[in-house]
Design a protein around this motif. Structure first.
Motif, PDB file in Angstrom:
ATOM      1  N   SER A 125       2.001  -3.796   5.331  1.00 39.93           N
ATOM      2  CA  SER A 125       1.436  -3.107   5.325  1.00 39.93           C
ATOM      3  C   SER A 125       2.780  -1.521   4.565  1.00 39.93           C
ATOM      4  N   VAL A 126       3.856  -2.099   4.936  1.00 37.43           N
ATOM      5  CA  VAL A 126       4.924  -1.591   3.785  1.00 37.43           C
ATOM      6  C   VAL A 126       4.991  -2.248   2.281  1.00 37.43           C
TER       7      VAL A 126
ATOM      8  N   ASP B 106       2.138  -3.026   0.453  1.00 38.02           N
ATOM      9  CA  ASP B 106       0.520  -2.014   0.643  1.00 38.02           C
ATOM     10  C   ASP B 106       0.950  -1.000  -0.100  1.00 38.02           C
ATOM     11  N   TYR B 107       1.797  -0.395   1.049  1.00 41.85           N
ATOM     12  CA  TYR B 107       2.243   1.489   0.302  1.00 41.85           C
ATOM     13  C   TYR B 107       3.091   1.603  -1.022  1.00 41.85           C
ATOM     14  N   LYS B 108       4.108   0.840  -0.795  1.00 37.84           N
ATOM     15  CA  LYS B 108       5.113   1.182  -2.057  1.00 37.84           C
ATOM     16  C   LYS B 108       4.350   0.495  -2.840  1.00 37.84           C
TER      17      LYS B 108
ATOM     18  N   LYS C 278      -1.216   2.367  -2.430  1.00 40.14           N
ATOM     19  CA  LYS C 278      -2.245   2.228  -1.180  1.00 40.14           C
ATOM     20  C   LYS C 278      -1.480   2.922  -0.209  1.00 40.14           C
ATOM     21  N   LYS C 279      -1.345   4.523  -0.500  1.00 35.77           N
ATOM     22  CA  LYS C 279      -1.290   5.165   0.148  1.00 35.77           C
ATOM     23  C   LYS C 279      -1.813   5.673   1.906  1.00 35.77           C
ATOM     24  N   GLN C 280      -3.131   5.230   1.846  1.00 32.60           N
ATOM     25  CA  GLN C 280      -3.675   4.848   2.849  1.00 32.60           C
ATOM     26  C   GLN C 280      -3.012   4.128   4.188  1.00 32.60           C
ATOM     27  N   ALA C 281      -2.518   2.658   4.116  1.00 31.18           N
ATOM     28  CA  ALA C 281      -1.721   1.574   4.655  1.00 31.18           C
ATOM     29  C   ALA C 281      -0.687   2.972   5.443  1.00 31.18           C
ATOM     30  N   ILE C 282      -0.618   3.189   5.537  1.00 31.95           N
ATOM     31  CA  ILE C 282      -0.211   4.758   6.243  1.00 31.95           C
ATOM     32  C   ILE C 282      -0.039   4.761   7.504  1.00 31.95           C
TER      33      ILE C 282
ATOM     34  N   VAL D 243       7.532   8.256   6.516  1.00 34.35           N
ATOM     35  CA  VAL D 243       7.462   8.934   5.099  1.00 34.35           C
ATOM     36  C   VAL D 243       8.740   9.459   4.703  1.00 34.35           C
TER      37      VAL D 243
ATOM     38  N   LEU E 164      10.239   4.989   4.381  1.00 30.29           N
ATOM     39  CA  LEU E 164       8.911   4.101   3.719  1.00 30.29           C
ATOM     40  C   LEU E 164       9.578   4.943   2.765  1.00 30.29           C
TER      41      LEU E 164
END
Lengths: 476, 490
Positions: A434-435, A437-439, A442-446, A471, A474
């Motif tokens: 997930s981290v 993905d976020y990076k 894909k902000k929705q992974a938060i 946030v 991350l």
């Protein structure tokens, strides 16, 4: 072939007067058989009726609240027929000069507004009840209900669907509850409906032959009966048959109706003016007194909610559909100005709990002030929205105060940054995908990570703090 | 002194002055009933023990100096359609043969409160439908003047009992002449009050818009006394008039000078027995001699009164009597197959022919498709008849005429011919239709030594003028009113 259904409703409502229409016996529901009656309501030889003035007042109220004209001069008539539950062998009713006539109420089906005409409202007396006990030899009769005052509200044939019928019936029920002339308890038979229904080819001007289904005593039964009878009539016509004018009995368990008696077999009621009672004269003064007693009606209350509370039209409609819900809402709104949250809670969790537990709104264990208090706790950040749901369920179960539940269950929100940070870090190290993905954008992974943190803190962490810290971590 | 020959007023006064004891008086009447009513059949129920019990109670109240009414201690009797708590009220019908009401009629209550003593219940035509008391399920009452003749009806038991001195006075009910016509046949005084002057609560309904309870008495003074006891507003009867009722004894004045009396020419026309006509014409001369101004007037719709009356009364009766269905009280057939059959058998066996005839007539008149032609038209005629009376009463104080077209006829003479029987109501029904008070009192006897009644009809709630005129007439025309048929029994 495209058909149109045409429906008119006759609604009988028992009036909530303390005594019966022509004697001083109680109108209370239940009681041992034949204990709420006297020589007058059991029609013994030589007795005479004396009209209960409250009955006229209540009926006039119902007329005024449904935009009817009120007859300054009306009379009562005898409707003659033999049946063991009718001790005088006639029902005192009103025939050609009803107390109220020519009204209308507005309904709203999926945002489409329509005015439904009321032909008339008249007063009459209820009959007793036959009891067919398996163990008894023959049939027994209980006259407790005999002489309980009724109003019969007759609509014009203006209804065109089961949805309209439902909306009309609910609106009528709501109005009667608002003006407090009937308790409208359908399970006790104090509100029941006869459905007159016919179908015709769309575009045809004349009405088709109608049938009547009598004594439907739940909204569900009314809707099912309308749907089934519409289908039956259309099928009959499609197969080249004809509709017979008749009275039908609806069996709600089987979902079918049966022919009871045809037009030829219908009673000749031999109506004539009741000579034992004087005409009913409603003078200007009395009428204005009754007018002054009419409280705010559902539509007026709805407008007020939109204007004063700035609630969406939908919320206002749901809340004001029943007086008891609207009163509950206002009691809560009196102690907490977050009216939209109150509305959401009533329409959401409260209604859900009522449906699950199958209890009456009047019997809910959560006082409106406590619901307002619960919302206040969320607003102040004392508990999280998630924890509030749990608190509410316990309140609904036990009737306890919100703060007591919060303390007993240890559900205060955690706003300790160090503790939350620990959970944040744990979530990051446990969920590298997930981290990543976020990076990768894909902000929705938060969302997933927040969920993990909330789980770890048992829903007590303040979501805002969680978000900020997550946030920050991350972005490091 | 024969106790039972005293009038109610005389008896009451002697009781108050302790010259007579209530038990003594009650016993005298009960003895007379026991001895003579086997030949007359005027009582349906005699309350021997209850009467003696209440006589003792009343005497005690008098002895202890308690305030009692002007009628205290008077033995009285009621037509058997007036409900009496604990005493059978049969309407002379098999249908209510064992009916024991759990309540008193308002008049029964009032008479009890006035410390009168109930001797029993009096025979009548079944459900008050008839003019001869022959339609009683139980017995045929005989006329004390001639035991082969009817006493009239439907309050025939009441009129015969008063004429035979079986009671100080009696109450009857009058729907189309049922107090006045038997009073005329038996030579006593009978008054039908204005509709609404006496509560109908507890009077078993025949025709609700026409029924009225009233007194049948030995003379006019007794009539005034009885009226004081029974009139008045009653919140249990919506049609009862909420007005101030006078003391009727104050109208016992021997003076009708200047009183304007109208004689409807229709009341002296066809169908009137010549002896009765002669007696009425003679009475008019007597009235003029007493100072009244008698003039001919017209009530042109008189001939429509009978048909209108039989439609309205039968229509109401068909509905009022529908409750006798065997479900709740009263008679129920022993054998039946189902609910509908139970209704049919019960009503077939429980009602007599005349009652059935009226129920059928009334049901027909109210039926869909016939309502306008019959019932509605009858109501229109009713309004027109009321207008006729109003017109006459603008110029006249009273209307006078015969009470009935004939004197008492033989038992069985008309009972096979309902129409003949119905026509006997010709002079009485109009007062019921218009709701007006009417009084009948003896004015002469015919060649068979049978009493002839004269009737005064007054304005609504002006019973006072009726009593004044009747009293004056009575005081100035002393008649020997000893019933001849009864004396053969003594």
């Amino acid at each position: 072939m495209d058909y149109e259904v045409v429906i008119g409703l006759e609604v009988h409502a028992e009036l909530a007067t303390r005594s019966k229409i022509y004697c001083s016996c109680t109108t209370e529901f239940g009681g041992e058989p034949n204990t709420h009656c006297c020589p007058i309501c059991t029609g013994m030889p030589g007795v005479l009726p004396v009209l209960n003035k409250k009955v006229v007042e209540y009926a006039v109220k119902a007329g005024l609240a449904t935009n009817c004209n009120i007859a300054s001069f009306s009379k009562q008539d005898r409707k003659n027929y033999f049946y063991p539950d009718l001790p005088k062998a006639f029902q005192t009713s009103q025939y050609d000069l009803p107390l109220c006539f020519g009204g209308a109420i507005e309904i709203d089906v999926n945002g489409v507004k329509k005015s439904i005409g009321l032909t008339r409202i008249h007063i009459e007396e209820d009959a007793g009840k036959l009891i067919h006990d398996a163990w008894a030899d023959g049939t027994l009769v209980d006259y407790n209900r005999c002489g309980v005052p009724l109003i019969e509200i007759v609509s014009e044939p203006d209804l065109r669907s089961a949805d309209e019928v439902k909306a009309y019936f609910e609106k009528l029920k709501s109005i009667l509850e608002y003006i407090e002339v009937s308790d409208c308890k359908m399970q006790e038979g104090s509100l029941r409906a006869d459905v007159n229904l016919s179908v015709r080819k769309r575009g045809q001007r004349e009405f088709g032959t109608r049938t009547e289904m009598k004594n439907l005593n739940s909204i569900k039964a009314i809707v099912r009966a309308v749907e089934a009878e519409t289908k039956r009539q259309i099928e009959e016509l499609e197969y080249g048959g004809t509709i017979i004018q008749e009275t039908r009995r609806w069996d709600d368990n089987k979902g079918e109706s049966y022919a009871m008696r045809s037009k030829e077999e219908a009673h000749d009621y031999r109506y004539f003016p009741e000579p034992d009672l004087l005409p009913i004269v409603v003078g200007e003064e009395w009428l204005s007194q009754i007018k002054a007693e009419i409280p705010e009606l559902p539509d007026q209350r709805k407008s007020r909610y939109v204007e004063k509370f700035e609630l969406p039209e939908y919320d206002a409609a749901v809340l004001t559909s029943s007086k008891i819900i609207a009163d509950y809402f206002e009691a809560a709104a009196a102690v907490n100005s977050n009216v939209k949250a109150i509305s959401n809670w009533i329409m959401g969790d409260l209604m859900r709990a009522i449906n699950e537990k199958e209890i009456e709104f009047s019997n809910i264990p959560v006082a409106p002030e406590d619901l307002a208090g619960l919302i206040g706790l969320i607003d102040k950040g004392t508990i999280t929205g998630k924890a509030a749901k749990k608190v509410f369920d316990i309140m609904f179960e036990t009737g306890k105060k919100p703060m007591d539940v919060v303390k007993e269950e240890g559900l205060e929100a955690v706003n300790d940054e160090a503790a939350i940070l620990l959970a944040v870090k744990e979530a990051i190290s446990n969920n590298p995908k997930s981290v990543e993905d976020y990076k990768a954008g894909k902000k929705q992974a938060i969302g997933f990570l927040v969920g993990q943190i909330m789980k770890a803190t048992k829903g007590k962490a303040q979501p805002q703090t969680v978000n900020e810290l997550l946030v920050k971590e991350l972005e490091k | 002194m024969e106790i039972c020959k005293l009038t109610a007023c005389q008896t009451a006064e002697m009781i108050r002055k302790r010259e007579l004891g209530v038990e003594e008086v009650t016993k005298a009447y009960l003895d007379r009933v026991e001895k003579l009513d086997t030949s007359l059949d005027s009582f349906v129920t005699v309350c021997n023990e209850e009467a003696m019990d209440s006589a003792r109670r009343v005497q005690k109240r008098i002895d202890s100096g308690e305030a009692v009414s002007k009628a205290a201690g008077l033995p009285i009797a009621l037509k058997d359609n007036i409900c009496t708590m604990g005493v059978k009220t049969t309407c002379a019908s098999r249908m209510l043969g064992d009916f024991n009401p759990p309540y008193d009629a308002t008049v029964s209550k009032k008479l009890k409160a006035a410390d009168t003593v109930l001797l029993g219940k009096l025979n009548m035509d079944e459900f008050a439908m008839g003019g001869s008391t022959e339609s009683s399920y139980f017995k045929i009452t005989k006329n004390p003047w001639d035991l082969e003749r009817v006493p009239g009806g439907s309050s025939g038991g009441s009129a015969a009992a008063v004429a035979a001195d079986f009671t100080t006075f009696a109450l009857g009910s009058d729907t189309g002449g049922s107090i006045r016509q038997p009073s005329s046949f038996c030579g006593v005084v009978g008054l039908k009050p204005t509709y609404g002057a006496v509560s109908r609560y507890g009077l078993v309904a025949f025709a609700s818009s026409l029924d009225q309870i009233g007194p049948i008495t030995k003379d006019v003074a007794d009539c005034a006394l009885a009226m004081n006891l029974i009139t008045g507003h009653d919140c249990m009867d919506s049609t009862s008039a909420d007005i101030k009722y006078p003391d009727y004894l104050e109208f016992l004045k021997n003076d009708i000078k200047g009183m304007k009396i109208g004689i409807p020419k229709e009341y002296l026309g066809q169908g009137l027995n010549s002896e009765v006509k002669e007696a009425i014409l003679n009475s008019l001369k007597q009235l003029e001699g007493m100072g009244a101004v008698c003039e001919e007037v017209s009530l042109p719709l008189t001939e429509y009164a009978i048909p209108a009356y039989y439609l309205i009364s039968s229509a109401e009766a068909s509905s009022n009597l529908a409750r006798y269905d065997g479900v709740k009280y009263g008679y129920r057939a022993e054998k039946y197959t189902d609910l509908l059959d139970m209704y049919k058998q019960t009503r077939d066996e429980g009602f007599g022919d005349e009652v059935k005839r009226r129920i059928i007539l009334g049901t027909y008149a109210l039926s869909s498709g016939y309502y306008d032609a019959y019932y509605k038209k009858a109501l229109q005629v009713r309004t027109l008849i009321q207008n006729d009376f109003n017109k006459v009463f603008k110029d006249y104080d009273l209307i006078v005429g015969p009470t009935a077209p004939t004197t008492a006829y033989k038992i069985g003479e008309k009972s096979k011919d309902p129409i003949q029987m119905y026509l006997g109501d010709i002079f009485t029904v109009s007062a019921n239709i218009a709701g007006l008070p009417g009084i009948s009192l003896p004015c002469a006897k015919d060649s068979k030594n049978l009493p002839i009644g004269i009737q005064f009809i007054g304005k609504a709630f002006d019973e006072g003028s009726l009593i004044r005129a009747a009293y004056t007439f009575e005081q100035n025309t002393k008649l020997d009113m000893e019933p001849a048929g009864l004396s053969t029994l003594i």
